[in-house]
Design a protein around this motif. Structure first.
Motif, PDB file in Angstrom:
ATOM      1  N   PHE A  15       0.810  -1.215   0.000  1.00  7.03           N
ATOM      2  CA  PHE A  15       0.000   0.000   0.000  1.00  7.03           C
ATOM      3  C   PHE A  15       0.847   1.271   0.000  1.00  7.03           C
ATOM      4  O   PHE A  15       0.331   2.362   0.222  1.00  7.03           O
ATOM      5  N   GLY A  16       2.165   1.147  -0.234  1.00  6.50           N
ATOM      6  CA  GLY A  16       3.006   2.328  -0.211  1.00  6.50           C
ATOM      7  C   GLY A  16       3.105   2.903   1.185  1.00  6.50           C
ATOM      8  O   GLY A  16       3.188   2.167   2.165  1.00  6.50           O
TER       9      GLY A  16
ATOM     10  N   SER B 298      -0.592  -7.068  -6.024  1.00  8.03           N
ATOM     11  CA  SER B 298      -1.671  -7.607  -5.189  1.00  8.03           C
ATOM     12  C   SER B 298      -1.528  -7.218  -3.729  1.00  8.03           C
ATOM     13  O   SER B 298      -1.093  -8.013  -2.910  1.00  8.03           O
ATOM     14  N   PRO B 299      -1.854  -5.993  -3.377  1.00 10.10           N
ATOM     15  CA  PRO B 299      -1.773  -5.589  -1.974  1.00 10.10           C
ATOM     16  C   PRO B 299      -2.454  -6.589  -1.051  1.00 10.10           C
ATOM     17  O   PRO B 299      -3.543  -7.088  -1.352  1.00 10.10           O
TER      18      PRO B 299
ATOM     19  N   THR C  20      -6.967   1.201  -2.206  1.00 16.00           N
ATOM     20  CA  THR C  20      -6.399   2.009  -1.136  1.00 16.00           C
ATOM     21  C   THR C  20      -6.413   1.235   0.174  1.00 16.00           C
ATOM     22  O   THR C  20      -7.163   0.257   0.329  1.00 16.00           O
ATOM     23  N   TYR C  21      -5.591   1.671   1.091  1.00 16.06           N
ATOM     24  CA  TYR C  21      -5.546   1.031   2.410  1.00 16.06           C
ATOM     25  C   TYR C  21      -6.915   1.102   3.073  1.00 16.06           C
ATOM     26  O   TYR C  21      -7.393   0.132   3.666  1.00 16.06           O
ATOM     27  N   LYS C  22      -7.576   2.249   2.937  1.00 10.64           N
ATOM     28  CA  LYS C  22      -8.883   2.430   3.560  1.00 10.64           C
ATOM     29  C   LYS C  22      -9.911   1.479   2.962  1.00 10.64           C
ATOM     30  O   LYS C  22     -10.723   0.884   3.686  1.00 10.64           O
ATOM     31  N   GLN C  23      -9.892   1.328   1.633  1.00  4.72           N
ATOM     32  CA  GLN C  23     -10.818   0.411   0.978  1.00  4.72           C
ATOM     33  C   GLN C  23     -10.584  -1.030   1.424  1.00  4.72           C
ATOM     34  O   GLN C  23     -11.520  -1.767   1.711  1.00  4.72           O
ATOM     35  N   ALA C  24      -9.306  -1.424   1.473  1.00  7.71           N
ATOM     36  CA  ALA C  24      -8.977  -2.786   1.898  1.00  7.71           C
ATOM     37  C   ALA C  24      -9.386  -3.017   3.346  1.00  7.71           C
ATOM     38  O   ALA C  24      -9.928  -4.077   3.699  1.00  7.71           O
ATOM     39  N   ALA C  25      -9.130  -2.019   4.197  1.00  8.87           N
ATOM     40  CA  ALA C  25      -9.466  -2.151   5.614  1.00  8.87           C
ATOM     41  C   ALA C  25     -10.968  -2.343   5.805  1.00  8.87           C
ATOM     42  O   ALA C  25     -11.406  -3.163   6.627  1.00  8.87           O
TER      43      ALA C  25
END
Length: 250
Positions: A182-183, A205-206, A230-235
């Protein structure tokens, strides 16, 4: 003539677009009362990201004794502490030894010994690792590992918010999270996050995982996401899946 024209038109036509990659998840839930494991793709190999830090802690505690670096490694997922303990405990051989000792079926060391986050694990093996800590490890090892996971921080040392998954979906879990690809965080969870170590970066593939215990269950949810997620979307997605698999359990 018409055939040649048709062939030319076909040759010049753009190739059909490939279908967009879709997220995937595997998970396992172990009921400590019925002793049953339920889940989806429980043996599917996936890179561990920071979940391997539990194996690092087990190896350190069982072979070399307690170390002050275990606390930040488990509570705030500190990469620097993990890297130092990884090297001191034999690099990839740490995974070989702990997997053999615990009886893990799908866990494999990374091909590049410096990239501890590329250790292969499965949801089944993550659950089995927690079972080992809770049921077979020495009391001092169990108290140290579970004590730190019960006090895991909201903010990780690299600036990411690690309150997704179990801590958002269940009541007072002991948990260890993992993420990769996710950078850097868009909005750091701390004022001065530590720089991420190079081998923790993965541009394909994060990955985002949540694992731990809640009430009478041991839970592992491992996920991969399309590039650009994004990190937020994945979370949010990990939390939603966790809510589904822990419903009526935690």
């Amino acid at each position: 003539m018409h055939l040649l024209l048709t062939l030319a038109m076909i040759a010049g036509a753009p190739a059909p677009a490939e279908p967009a990659p879709t997220p995937s998840e595997s998970y396992a839930v172990y009921d400590r009362i019925t002793h049953r494991v339920t889940g989806k793709d429980v043996h599917k190999p996936i890179r561990s990201a920071s979940l391997v830090k539990i194996l690092i802690a087990i190896e350190q505690l069982e072979t070399r004794g307690n170390d002050p670096r275990i606390e930040p490694m488990l509570r705030s997922s500190d990469d620097n502490a993990a890297s130092e303990l990884w090297v001191e405990n034999g690099w990839e051989q740490l995974v070989v030894r702990t997997a053999d000792r615990i009886g893990l079926e799908d866990t494999r060391p990374p091909e590049n010994r410096g990239m501890w986050g590329y250790t292969a694990v499965s949801a089944y093996d993550v659950v089995k690792t927690y079972r080992y800590v809770l049921e077979k490890a020495k009391p001092s090892v169990r108290r140290t590992i579970m004590g730190h996971l019960q006090r895991a921080t909201k903010c990780a040392s690299d600036g990411f918010d690690q309150s997704f998954g179990l801590p958002s979906a269940t009541w007072k879990p002991a948990f260890k999270q993992g993420w990769s690809g996710f950078g850097d965080p868009e909005k750091p969870c701390v004022d001065r996050p530590r720089p991420r170590i190079q081998w923790d970066l993965d541009l394909k593939s994060p990955a985002m995982h949540t694992s731990g215990t809640c009430l009478f269950s041991i839970v592992a949810v491992l996920t991969l996401h399309p590039q650009g997620t994004t990190y937020k979307q994945a979370a949010k997605r990990v939390t939603r899946v966790t809510e589904e698999v822990t419903k009526h359990r935690c």
